[in-house]
Scaffold this active site. Structure first.
Site: not given
Length: 368
Positions: A172, A176, A249, A280, A300, A348, A350
């Site tokens: 997804r 917004r 990665r 970035r 990066e 991964y 958070d």
């Protein structure tokens, strides 16, 4: 007689929370790390009074009130709100994709106009089931957003063409139809005042710590010190890669001190064209609203991972998950060994999920 109840291999967030929680329950803990500092990838290096996120930007965000209250026991958080921007060949767009983005792209003003434009562009696929990342992205946001804000960034991130990447990488995309630049929808968000080191140091205050210590070079001696081991390193390395090497990665960081007050006006700027080699630039002082005559920026650069590089993002395809599940089955048979964290569990995480997972692991250990 073992000197410690637990040996924690890896002084990152998962290991630190686990060590704190077992210490709270009266258990002794030795925490080791191969680096010369605690904190793992959330470690901050102070450069001219600026807390530099040495291993990439970390912004704490969560909807879990219990976890928010928990981390606030160890540090006070500021009100930082993540509002990254995208630079596509000098054109500036807001992220996540919102009405500010759509207005800049197409001049539209109302949500319906934006929806109509996206639907019109999605029609190019003629309802075909997406077979690669490019088609998946277009099916979600249309061609303009894909070409300017997704394609180049994603190809740099993964080191291959979007048409060669599987569609599941983008399940997804945050779209917004409001004028809201806040990247996260979570209720709680911020950066610890003084940097993440404050949290880690407070979590580990009752533990013994050994830095510059490679577990695999001292395995026999270290294992002999404790009744149980929490291992937060790479699970395939622990088992000598017997079922194969799990893929990641990696990233390279190029950090620079500049004698100017403000380099880019925002903490995070993504470079979404394919030609710019980095993904970035982080300007660290903006995380903590710092005013100073100098600033520190970090570029990066995504990299293919090879043995010896820092593993950042697990490549969660079918082949790697099959390999991981074999290692996981071995781990589940261990009686004095626990695997945890993004490398130990090959996933991964958070930060708020790491904190929650470590707390739950300790509850499981102590049956409470």
């Amino acid at each position: 007689m073992k000197k410690y109840d637990y040996l924690v291999v890896g002084a990152g967030l998962y290991g630190a929370v686990f060590a704190h929680e077992v210490s709270k329950r009266g258990k002794s803990c030795l925490v080791i790390d191969k680096r010369n500092h605690v904190g793992g990838n959330i470690y901050c290096e102070n450069i001219e009074g600026i807390n530099v996120h040495k291993y990439g930007a970390h912004i704490f965000h969560t909807n879990d009130e219990e976890i928010w209250n928990y981390v606030n026991e160890f540090a006070e958080f500021n009100r930082f709100t993540n509002s990254p921007i995208a630079n596509f060949n000098g054109e500036i767009y807001n992220l996540p994709f919102n009405m500010n983005t759509f207005n800049k792209l197409w001049g539209v003003i109302t949500p319906q106009e934006a929806k109509d434009r996206i639907e019109e562009q999605k029609a190019i696929l003629k309802n075909k089931k997406p077979e690669n990342l490019e088609e998946q992205a277009i099916s979600l946001v249309g061609t303009d957003i894909y070409e300017k804000l997704i394609k180049g960034y994603t190809e740099k991130q993964w080191g291959r063409s979007a048409t060669e990447l599987p569609p599941f990488i983008i399940k997804r995309l945050p779209v917004r139809f409001t004028y809201d630049n806040n990247y996260f929808n979570d209720r709680y968000q911020g950066i610890p005042i003084g940097g993440y080191n404050v949290i880690i140091e407070n979590l580990l205050r009752n533990c013994d710590i050994r830095l510059n210590t490679n577990y695999f070079e001292n395995r026999e001696e270290l294992d002999s010190l404790a009744k149980k081991v929490l291992f937060t390193g790479m699970i395939d390395e622990y088992y000598g890669y017997k079922y194969g090497v799990l893929e990641y990665r990696s990233l390279r960081f190029d950090t620079e001190l500049l004698q100017q007050q403000n380099y880019q006006g925002n903490a995070v700027v993504n470079y979404t064209d394919r030609e710019t080699p980095f993904t970035r630039i982080i300007e660290h002082k903006h995380f903590e609203f710092k005013t100073s005559e100098s600033t520190v920026i970090t570029r990066e650069y995504p990299m293919e991972w090879k043995s010896g590089d820092e593993p950042y993002y697990p490549v969660l395809d079918e082949k790697n998950l099959d390999i991981y599940n074999k290692y996981k089955a071995l781990g589940e048979k261990e009686e004095t060994l626990i695997f945890g964290g993004r490398l130990g569990e090959y996933k991964y995480y958070d930060m708020h999920n790491i904190v929650r997972a470590a707390i739950e692991k300790v509850k499981e250990e102590f049956k409470n």
